[in-house]
Design an enzyme around this catalytic site. Structure first.
Site, PDB file in Angstrom:
ATOM      1  N   ASP A   1       0.808  -1.167  -0.144  1.00 19.59           N
ATOM      2  CA  ASP A   1       0.043  -0.031  -0.040  1.00 19.59           C
ATOM      3  C   ASP A   1       0.924   1.263   0.050  1.00 19.59           C
ATOM      4  O   ASP A   1       2.121   1.147  -0.507  1.00 19.59           O
ATOM      5  CB  ASP A   1      -0.845   0.053   1.199  1.00 19.59           C
ATOM      6  CG  ASP A   1      -2.409   0.718   1.177  1.00 19.59           C
ATOM      7  OD1 ASP A   1      -2.328   1.671   0.768  1.00 19.59           O
ATOM      8  OD2 ASP A   1      -3.348  -0.114   0.578  1.00 19.59           O
TER       9      ASP A   1
ATOM     10  N   HIS B   1      -3.756   5.408   4.430  1.00 21.53           N
ATOM     11  CA  HIS B   1      -4.477   4.387   3.567  1.00 21.53           C
ATOM     12  C   HIS B   1      -4.129   2.936   3.994  1.00 21.53           C
ATOM     13  O   HIS B   1      -4.842   2.146   4.608  1.00 21.53           O
ATOM     14  CB  HIS B   1      -4.437   4.481   2.200  1.00 21.53           C
ATOM     15  CG  HIS B   1      -5.380   3.828   1.302  1.00 21.53           C
ATOM     16  ND1 HIS B   1      -5.126   2.437   0.719  1.00 21.53           N
ATOM     17  CD2 HIS B   1      -6.573   3.926   0.835  1.00 21.53           C
ATOM     18  CE1 HIS B   1      -6.117   2.012   0.237  1.00 21.53           C
ATOM     19  NE2 HIS B   1      -7.126   2.910   0.116  1.00 21.53           N
TER      20      HIS B   1
ATOM     21  N   ASN C   1      -6.903  -6.186  23.521  1.00 21.91           N
ATOM     22  CA  ASN C   1      -5.716  -5.322  24.316  1.00 21.91           C
ATOM     23  C   ASN C   1      -6.318  -4.081  25.079  1.00 21.91           C
ATOM     24  O   ASN C   1      -5.599  -3.048  25.484  1.00 21.91           O
ATOM     25  CB  ASN C   1      -4.837  -4.791  23.288  1.00 21.91           C
ATOM     26  CG  ASN C   1      -5.356  -4.106  22.268  1.00 21.91           C
ATOM     27  OD1 ASN C   1      -6.643  -3.929  22.306  1.00 21.91           O
ATOM     28  ND2 ASN C   1      -4.553  -3.685  21.262  1.00 21.91           N
TER      29      ASN C   1
ATOM     30  N   ILE D   1      -7.782  -1.647  23.886  1.00 22.06           N
ATOM     31  CA  ILE D   1      -7.937  -0.264  23.097  1.00 22.06           C
ATOM     32  C   ILE D   1      -8.520  -0.431  21.653  1.00 22.06           C
ATOM     33  O   ILE D   1      -8.306  -1.628  21.201  1.00 22.06           O
ATOM     34  CB  ILE D   1      -6.347   0.225  22.989  1.00 22.06           C
ATOM     35  CG1 ILE D   1      -5.476  -0.535  22.236  1.00 22.06           C
ATOM     36  CG2 ILE D   1      -5.881   0.842  24.208  1.00 22.06           C
ATOM     37  CD1 ILE D   1      -4.244   0.262  21.901  1.00 22.06           C
TER      38      ILE D   1
ATOM     39  N   ASP E   1      -6.213   4.508  12.079  1.00 22.46           N
ATOM     40  CA  ASP E   1      -5.750   5.672  11.349  1.00 22.46           C
ATOM     41  C   ASP E   1      -4.192   6.002  11.821  1.00 22.46           C
ATOM     42  O   ASP E   1      -3.940   5.279  12.749  1.00 22.46           O
ATOM     43  CB  ASP E   1      -6.569   6.933  11.727  1.00 22.46           C
ATOM     44  CG  ASP E   1      -6.187   8.204  10.820  1.00 22.46           C
ATOM     45  OD1 ASP E   1      -6.161   7.770   9.377  1.00 22.46           O
ATOM     46  OD2 ASP E   1      -6.303   9.205  11.428  1.00 22.46           O
TER      47      ASP E   1
ATOM     48  N   GLY F   1      -2.279   9.863  16.357  1.00 18.52           N
ATOM     49  CA  GLY F   1      -2.151  11.265  16.720  1.00 18.52           C
ATOM     50  C   GLY F   1      -3.044  12.116  16.134  1.00 18.52           C
ATOM     51  O   GLY F   1      -3.360  11.833  14.902  1.00 18.52           O
TER      52      GLY F   1
ATOM     53  N   SER G   1     -11.121  -0.707  -1.372  1.00 16.56           N
ATOM     54  CA  SER G   1      -9.908  -0.708  -0.416  1.00 16.56           C
ATOM     55  C   SER G   1     -10.026  -1.379   0.930  1.00 16.56           C
ATOM     56  O   SER G   1      -9.106  -1.817   1.388  1.00 16.56           O
ATOM     57  CB  SER G   1      -9.026   0.625  -0.538  1.00 16.56           C
ATOM     58  OG  SER G   1      -8.653   1.106  -1.690  1.00 16.56           O
TER      59      SER G   1
END
Length: 562
Positions: A171, A209, A223, A225, A413, A416, A453
């Site tokens: 990617d 992406h 975990n 999160i 994503d 941050g 995608s």
């Protein structure tokens, strides 16, 4: 007389010995049954098989719940009342269940407590409709439809997690340090095709992406999160094949040399059994793929892993409504639109007579026999509005819509609030993005990932799940399992017929409805063999017995089974 008296005395003695006394024999003493408190730790979505504790000196006991209504967070079933074996499953993130059970011998009983401690769940799992669609909205305005998902529950509950399978993410790169991916990223296993290092994190802060694709495949599970990948314990390696060199020292990253490095034809990538390719183009006219690339696909698919091969998963494209032609010199996007694109909207009718503008067969890599092509589906169980389609589509998987009005995919994503798609904003596209939602204050996740995608990595994760329960399966076995177990969706979809000329009475069936092909499989140009069903596929893989025979592939890529 003396003899008679003796005889009578003996007879009386004998009668006395035969129970003339009215006293009863003592009854056996009943020992009350014993039970003991039991505690288990539970993982979200994973079936726990446990054992209640109880015994009785005389045996013959039964186990039961004192009050079934005490079970509030999941489902508890006593599988064997005589032995006390039970199963428990929950989708709860965390919590504790205390459920009383009793052991009875029919005369007396003993009561103890079963404590179930739910730990380490994934907070965003409840919003990941592609894994389990409960009708949630995934932060969009509208909700999805119950049950329109890839059905991972039974597979996960049974212990299948993708463990032991390596998936290559080819990617724009992969943020290997992401807190929800790092546990599944193979240390030192990725490759940066620009710098030659082992960190393929994209150069541009806006490039996310590949990181989002990786999260759909194998975001770490349990975990505490984020969300969860389709195969939450599969391993990941990444390649920045779509990246750009900011120094411009390397003008073109997408060379054949880098293709080979990242697609299994080098030691950098030949450990992967699954290659996810969420990329492609939408040419105006059909093209031919480069012969050397075809040879890589062929060799890696048929010869690697002692002939079992690897599987290449490919996104179909996003050109149902128009063709995206890339960017011009100033960075502006360029599109090719149907002639009636705007007027059709004004007249509330489909443009281009409802036909797909880009057929997936027009993209060279999509017509390659060794690429398993995937179209996208939405949270309502129908084709995603943008998804390219065609006779080369093998299966369908969730890609969602755009996330504002209708659900997209919730995934990772760039970490941050200054990187990726989810960044600090006063007016984000969805309330989840922008750094203000309590489940995404660090902006490490995004709720508007979509496109084929997003559909392709759902299939890559599914294949990792299949391979993890039966590593001996070949690339052909994998395809056979997917074709056999995928679900027919949008079953009442009508064919698209268009007039041949100006005579509206002469109609041509441009896109047929679902039909049965020569091999006896249901097929549709929009959905291939249907939407993947992970639990059915994993179940078939565990007990796989099919013998597909030998295969010969002619120069025209016609498969001939011998």
């Amino acid at each position: 007389m003396h003899k008679s008296v003796i005889s009578l005395s003996i007879a009386a003695a004998l009668l006395a010995g035969c129970g003339s006394d009215s006293k009863k024999a003592p009854e056996p003493v009943n020992t009350p049954p014993e039970s003991r408190d039991v505690t288990y730790d539970v993982r979200q979505s994973v079936r726990l098989n446990g054992q209640l504790e109880g015994k009785d000196a005389e045996g013959g006991i039964t186990f039961s719940l004192v009050d079934p209504n005490e079970v509030k967070l999941g489902t508890l079933t006593i599988n064997d009342a005589a032995k006390g074996s039970f199963s428990y499953q929950t989708d709860a993130l965390e919590g504790t269940e205390v459920v009383r059970f009793k052991v009875s011998d029919g005369k007396s009983e003993s009561i103890s407590a079963l404590t179930l401690r739910i730990k380490g769940g994934d907070p965003l799992y409840q919003h990941q409709w592609h894994l389990k669609n409960t009708g949630q909205n995934a932060f969009a305005r509208n909700r999805g439809v119950l049950g329109e998902d890839i059905n991972v529950n039974d597979a996960i509950a049974s212990g299948a997690t993708g463990k032991g399978v390596i998936v290559a993410v080819v990617d724009d790169g992969l943020e290997i340090s992401h807190p929800d991916l790092s546990a599944n990223v193979i240390a030192g296993g990725s490759y940066n095709l620009i710098t030659g290092t082992v960190d393929p994190t994209p150069f541009s802060n806006s490039a996310s992406h590949g990181t989002s694709v990786a999260g759909i495949i194998a975001a770490a599970g349990w975990n505490g999160i984020g969300g969860r990948g389709v195969a939450p314990e599969a391993k990941l390696i990444g390649f920045n094949f779509l990246d750009r060199d900011p120094s411009r020292e390397i003008r073109n990253v997408q060379t054949f040399e880098n293709f080979a490095k990242s697609h299994g034809a080098s030691a950098y990538s030949d450990r992967a059994r699954v290659f996810n390719q969420s990329y492609g183009n939408q040419p105006v006219i059909p093209g031919l793929m480069r012969e050397n690339e075809f040879e890589v696909y062929q060799q890696v698919t048929t010869k690697s892993f002692n002939g079992k091969g690897s599987v290449f998963v490919k996104s179909a494209g996003n050109g149902y409504n128009y063709n995206f032609l890339g960017y011009n010199a100033t960075g502006q996007p360029r599109y090719l639109l149907p002639k009636d694109f705007y007027t059709a909207r004004d007249e509330n009718r489909p443009a281009n007579k409802g036909l797909p503008y880009h057929n997936a067969n027009m993209s060279p890599n999509n017509t390659n026999l060794y690429n398993l092509v995937v179209s996208a589906g939405s949270a309502n169980g129908k084709r995603s509005s943008y998804s390219s389609v065609g006779a080369n589509v093998f299966v369908n998987a969730p890609g969602g819509e755009f996330g504002t009005y209708n659900p997209a995919i919730v995934t990772t994503d760039r970490a941050g609030c200054d990187k990726g798609s989810s960044v600090t904003q006063e007016r984000p596209r969805t309330p989840f993005n922008g750094g203000q939602h309590p489940l995404n204050l660090e902006c490490d996740y995004v709720s508007n990932m979509n496109g084929t995608s997003a559909a392709a990595p759902n299939v890559s994760g599914a294949i990792a799940m299949i391979m993890s329960v039966n590593p001996s399966l070949s690339w052909r076995d994998i395809r056979h399992i997917l074709a056999m177990t995928s679900k027919q969706v949008d079953v009442n979809i009508q064919p698209i017929r268009v007039p041949l000329n100006t005579d509206a009475s002469q109609l041509y069936e441009a896109v047929p409805a679902w039909f049965t092909n020569a091999a006896g499989f249901k097929f549709h140009d929009f959905y291939g063999f249907g939407r993947i069903d992970v639990s059915k596929a994993v179940a078939m893989a565990r007990n796989y017995k099919a013998n597909l025979g030998k295969v010969r592939i002619s120069p025209r890529c016609e498969i001939i089974v011998l």
